[in-house]
Design a protein around this motif. Structure first.
Motif, PDB file in Angstrom:
ATOM      1  N   ILE A  90     -32.392  11.624 -36.962  1.00  0.00           N
ATOM      2  CA  ILE A  90     -32.187  12.082 -38.341  1.00  0.00           C
ATOM      3  C   ILE A  90     -31.361  13.365 -38.313  1.00  0.00           C
ATOM      4  N   ILE A  92     -30.364  16.823 -40.042  1.00  0.00           N
ATOM      5  CA  ILE A  92     -31.049  17.767 -40.926  1.00  0.00           C
ATOM      6  C   ILE A  92     -30.196  19.029 -41.061  1.00  0.00           C
ATOM      7  N   LYS A  96     -32.851  24.019 -43.074  1.00  0.00           N
ATOM      8  CA  LYS A  96     -34.100  23.340 -43.400  1.00  0.00           C
ATOM      9  C   LYS A  96     -34.815  22.798 -42.164  1.00  0.00           C
ATOM     10  N   SER A 101     -41.063  20.058 -39.320  1.00  0.00           N
ATOM     11  CA  SER A 101     -40.463  19.279 -40.404  1.00  0.00           C
ATOM     12  C   SER A 101     -39.671  18.097 -39.851  1.00  0.00           C
ATOM     13  N   ALA A 102     -38.975  18.313 -38.728  1.00  0.00           N
ATOM     14  CA  ALA A 102     -38.194  17.229 -38.131  1.00  0.00           C
ATOM     15  C   ALA A 102     -39.100  16.101 -37.650  1.00  0.00           C
ATOM     16  N   GLU A 103     -40.207  16.448 -37.036  1.00  0.00           N
ATOM     17  CA  GLU A 103     -41.148  15.420 -36.580  1.00  0.00           C
ATOM     18  C   GLU A 103     -41.722  14.664 -37.766  1.00  0.00           C
ATOM     19  N   ASN A 104     -41.968  15.371 -38.860  1.00  0.00           N
ATOM     20  CA  ASN A 104     -42.480  14.721 -40.069  1.00  0.00           C
ATOM     21  C   ASN A 104     -41.437  13.766 -40.662  1.00  0.00           C
ATOM     22  N   TYR A 105     -40.164  14.193 -40.691  1.00  0.00           N
ATOM     23  CA  TYR A 105     -39.101  13.329 -41.193  1.00  0.00           C
ATOM     24  C   TYR A 105     -38.992  12.050 -40.360  1.00  0.00           C
ATOM     25  N   LEU A 106     -39.037  12.199 -39.046  1.00  0.00           N
ATOM     26  CA  LEU A 106     -38.940  11.042 -38.169  1.00  0.00           C
ATOM     27  C   LEU A 106     -40.120  10.085 -38.370  1.00  0.00           C
ATOM     28  N   LEU A 108     -41.825   9.773 -41.100  1.00  0.00           N
ATOM     29  CA  LEU A 108     -41.692   9.170 -42.426  1.00  0.00           C
ATOM     30  C   LEU A 108     -40.718   8.005 -42.399  1.00  0.00           C
ATOM     31  N   VAL A 109     -39.616   8.163 -41.687  1.00  0.00           N
ATOM     32  CA  VAL A 109     -38.575   7.133 -41.663  1.00  0.00           C
ATOM     33  C   VAL A 109     -38.911   6.008 -40.680  1.00  0.00           C
TER      34      VAL A 109
END
Length: 272
Positions: A90, A92, A96, A101-106, A108-109
């Motif tokens: 992802i 980013i 931000k 947050s990056a682990e959360n984005y990954l 989520l996707v």
């Protein structure tokens, strides 16, 4: 049945080997590429490309076979860089970005996973962006044992740095890197990254479907430039069909043409 088969090899016998040379790897679901970057020449002095059997590979078996067939991996290297060519990544904005947050984005996707490790690359491009990605633990731990001072990276990062640091870029610019069973597609509008993503394919119709969907979604006009590199046949019907979608098609090649041309450019550029 072999899980890994060497399909391309190149060795520069004129260069003397040194333990200061760099080993550069790229690992994808369908291939493993191995390269030597000479410490003195700062050029690619050897390249091997292995095709992998389809399916979920046992990476220990894959590297056993690759190492047995390789004339590159039998040496000792002071530095090893590995580029992971998988789609769990992802982009980013840097302001931000945080590890959490990056682990959360990954998650989520791509869903929660305890079979992956986390890493990220800060891009060199002026857009101040970070590429956060997952590495399969089985590969990450294996390479950490096999190679001294092993450093992970992601293939998106090198590709985007190459594109976004160019002085001249068309207003609508599409880049496609072709591999045996997937493509990486990036779209840049007015020097701002809009999309980078991997797409698996089995037929050329799959590629055309992805392209048509992206063209419609992002409003890419027919005067846009398409740049192609990687495992692409210029005599194919697909090339003719792409000409109907894009006003300008170019090939990303490196000098001298011939050995590396556009076919091996994505691998070669990992070392420059």
């Amino acid at each position: 049945m072999l899980m890994a088969q060497k399909i391309i090899s190149y060795y520069n016998d004129a260069q003397e080997s040194s333990d200061s040379d760099q080993l550069i790897l790229e690992i994808g679901s369908g291939h493993v590429a191995c390269m030597i970057k000479g410490a003195a020449s700062q050029q690619v002095e050897g390249l091997e490309l292995f095709a992998l059997e389809k399916g979920s590979p046992d990476w220990s078996d894959v590297f056993y076979e690759v190492t047995a067939a390789s004339q590159i991996l039998g040496r000792t290297y002071r530095h090893t860089h590995c580029y992971y060519n998988f789609d769990e990544a992802i982009i980013i904005p840097q302001q931000k970005f945080s590890v959490a947050s990056a682990e959360n984005y990954l998650a989520l996707v791509y869903g929660e996973s305890n079979r992956h490790d986390f890493s990220y690359d800060t891009l060199l491009s002026p857009g101040h962006i970070v590429n956060a990605y997952r590495i399969r633990k089985s590969i990450h731990e294996l390479l950490g044992r096999l190679f001294i001072l092993y450093k992970p990276h992601h293939s998106y990062s090198k590709m985007l740095d190459d594109i976004l640091t160019r002085d001249q870029l068309e207003g609508h610019f599409v880049k496609i890197q072709f591999y045996t069973s997937h493509i990486i597609l990036a779209f840049v509008k007015d020097k701002q990254l809009q999309l980078v993503q991997s797409f698996q394919y089995q037929t050329t119709d799959d590629i055309l479907y992805y392209l048509s969907s992206i063209i419609q979604q992002f409003g890419i006009h027919k005067q846009s430039q398409l740049e192609i590199s990687g495992m692409f046949d210029t005599d194919s019907i697909l090339y003719q069909q792409l000409g109907k979608l894009f006003g300008l098609i170019s090939f990303d090649t490196i000098q001298p043409d011939g050995l590396f041309a556009h076919y091996l450019t994505p691998f070669y550029k990992l070392a420059v």
